[in-house]
Scaffold this motif. Structure first.
Motif, mmCIF file in Angstrom:
data_model
loop_
_atom_site.group_PDB
_atom_site.id
_atom_site.type_symbol
_atom_site.label_atom_id
_atom_site.label_comp_id
_atom_site.label_asym_id
_atom_site.label_seq_id
_atom_site.Cartn_x
_atom_site.Cartn_y
_atom_site.Cartn_z
ATOM 1 N N GLN A 1 10.886 36.103 -34.849
ATOM 2 C CA GLN A 1 12.295 36.052 -34.484
ATOM 3 C C GLN A 1 12.544 36.732 -33.141
ATOM 4 O OE1 GLN A 1 14.824 34.251 -36.162
ATOM 5 N NE2 GLN A 1 15.602 34.618 -34.094
ATOM 6 N N LYS B 1 11.505 34.285 -30.581
ATOM 7 C CA LYS B 1 12.522 33.247 -30.425
ATOM 8 C C LYS B 1 13.689 33.756 -29.585
ATOM 9 C CE LYS B 1 11.916 30.588 -34.723
ATOM 10 N NZ LYS B 1 12.602 30.191 -35.985
ATOM 11 N N ASP B 2 14.139 34.978 -29.862
ATOM 12 C CA ASP B 2 15.250 35.552 -29.108
ATOM 13 C C ASP B 2 14.901 35.636 -27.620
ATOM 14 O OD1 ASP B 2 16.579 35.821 -31.500
ATOM 15 O OD2 ASP B 2 16.274 37.991 -31.665
ATOM 16 N N VAL C 1 14.871 32.087 -26.068
ATOM 17 C CA VAL C 1 16.215 31.545 -25.862
ATOM 18 C C VAL C 1 16.848 32.174 -24.625
ATOM 19 C CG1 VAL C 1 18.557 31.443 -26.817
ATOM 20 C CG2 VAL C 1 16.582 30.955 -28.285
ATOM 21 N N ARG C 2 16.704 33.495 -24.479
ATOM 22 C CA ARG C 2 17.253 34.157 -23.284
ATOM 23 C C ARG C 2 16.586 33.642 -22.014
ATOM 24 N NH1 ARG C 2 16.901 38.773 -26.702
ATOM 25 N NH2 ARG C 2 14.918 39.324 -25.731
ATOM 26 N N SER D 1 18.399 31.626 -31.513
ATOM 27 C CA SER D 1 18.222 33.074 -31.580
ATOM 28 C C SER D 1 18.856 33.633 -32.844
ATOM 29 C CB SER D 1 18.842 33.742 -30.352
ATOM 30 O OG SER D 1 20.255 33.720 -30.436
#
Length: 255
Positions: free
Chosen positions: A154, A157-158, A161-162, A196
């Motif tokens: 996770q 993923k965050d 995405v950023r 995210s």
């Protein structure tokens, strides 16, 4: 498919494109410290096969080389440290420099799990973001070579995405016989963009994952698989920024 340095020259290096702006493709290496000598040799092989081709896309061939999965000299476990052991300068020269820095780190940094990508991706995103602030026309490629199962899915993923708004692509090479199911999730080849933990959705896919065990062992085949999506990611970025190429004017030839 051509895999030499001319493959993206039309889009990146030609001075007549993008309203006179020249894009410089910069390559960042992120290497997992292998847990066994066997995996160490596989990572060496991956560095050579991929690096010897990708290096031609970097104009000065000085690469930031980052390590993750190691316990540094101060006793702390780090998932983003300078592979060459320097406290400040993280760049090395050429593929040989990456190989030497990795070899030195294996002898000087204690191995430590788990496998975390988030911090290395955040560092690459920081480098790309700083380039924007200096108005540099550079597109960055983070190459991650790993033999481990990802444990911060996770957080990764965050970070992705950023980073999806930046001039950044991420190539992941899996070596050895590990379970890389999570890497396929990050690759998002199923058409679903990453989301995210706060519900934000990636602007576009910036990841390409290739397990070396499923690719022909030749240099060309490995790099073909890795670069398959890179051009599309680059074009998505420049089109999203409305950077339009100018028409090429070909000088008339004498009869």
């Amino acid at each position: 498919m051509e895999t030499g340095p001319k493959i993206y020259q039309k889009y990146i290096e030609h001075p007549a494109l993008f309203n006179g702006k020249k894009f410089d493709l910069r390559y960042i290496a992120g290497l997992l410290l292998a847990y066994t000598s066997k995996n160490s040799s596989l990572i060496d092989e991956a560095i050579l096969k991929v690096g010897e081709v990708i290096q031609f896309y970097d104009s000065d061939r000085h690469f930031p080389a980052l390590g993750f999965g190691g316990r540094t000299c101060d006793g702390t476990t780090s998932h983003c440290f300078n592979l060459n052991g320097s406290a400040s300068a993280f760049k090395v020269e050429g593929v040989e420099g990456i190989m030497n820095a990795y070899s030195s780190a294996l002898h000087n940094v204690a191995l430590a799990g788990p496998t975390l990508f988030g911090q290395v991706i955040n560092k690459a995103a920081q480098i790309a973001s700083q380039s924007i602030s200096y108005n540099n026309n550079k597109y960055f490629v983070l190459l991650i070579i790993t033999d481990g199962v990802l444990t911060d899915l996770q957080e990764t993923k965050d970070a992705l995405v950023r980073a999806s708004d930046l001039q950044l692509s991420i190539l992941i090479v899996g070596v050895g016989g590990g379970d890389f199911t999570q890497m396929e999730v990050l690759d998002a080849d199923d058409g679903r963009r990453l989301e995210s933990s706060t519900g934000c959705v990636a602007t576009h896919d910036i990841v390409q994952f290739v397990p070396m065990r499923e690719v022909h062992t030749g240099h060309i085949f490995v790099v073909q698989a890795l670069l398959e999506e890179l051009l599309g990611q680059f074009l998505t970025f420049i089109r999203g920024r409305d950077i339009k190429p100018r028409p090429l004017h070909v000088a008339p030839t004498s009869a």
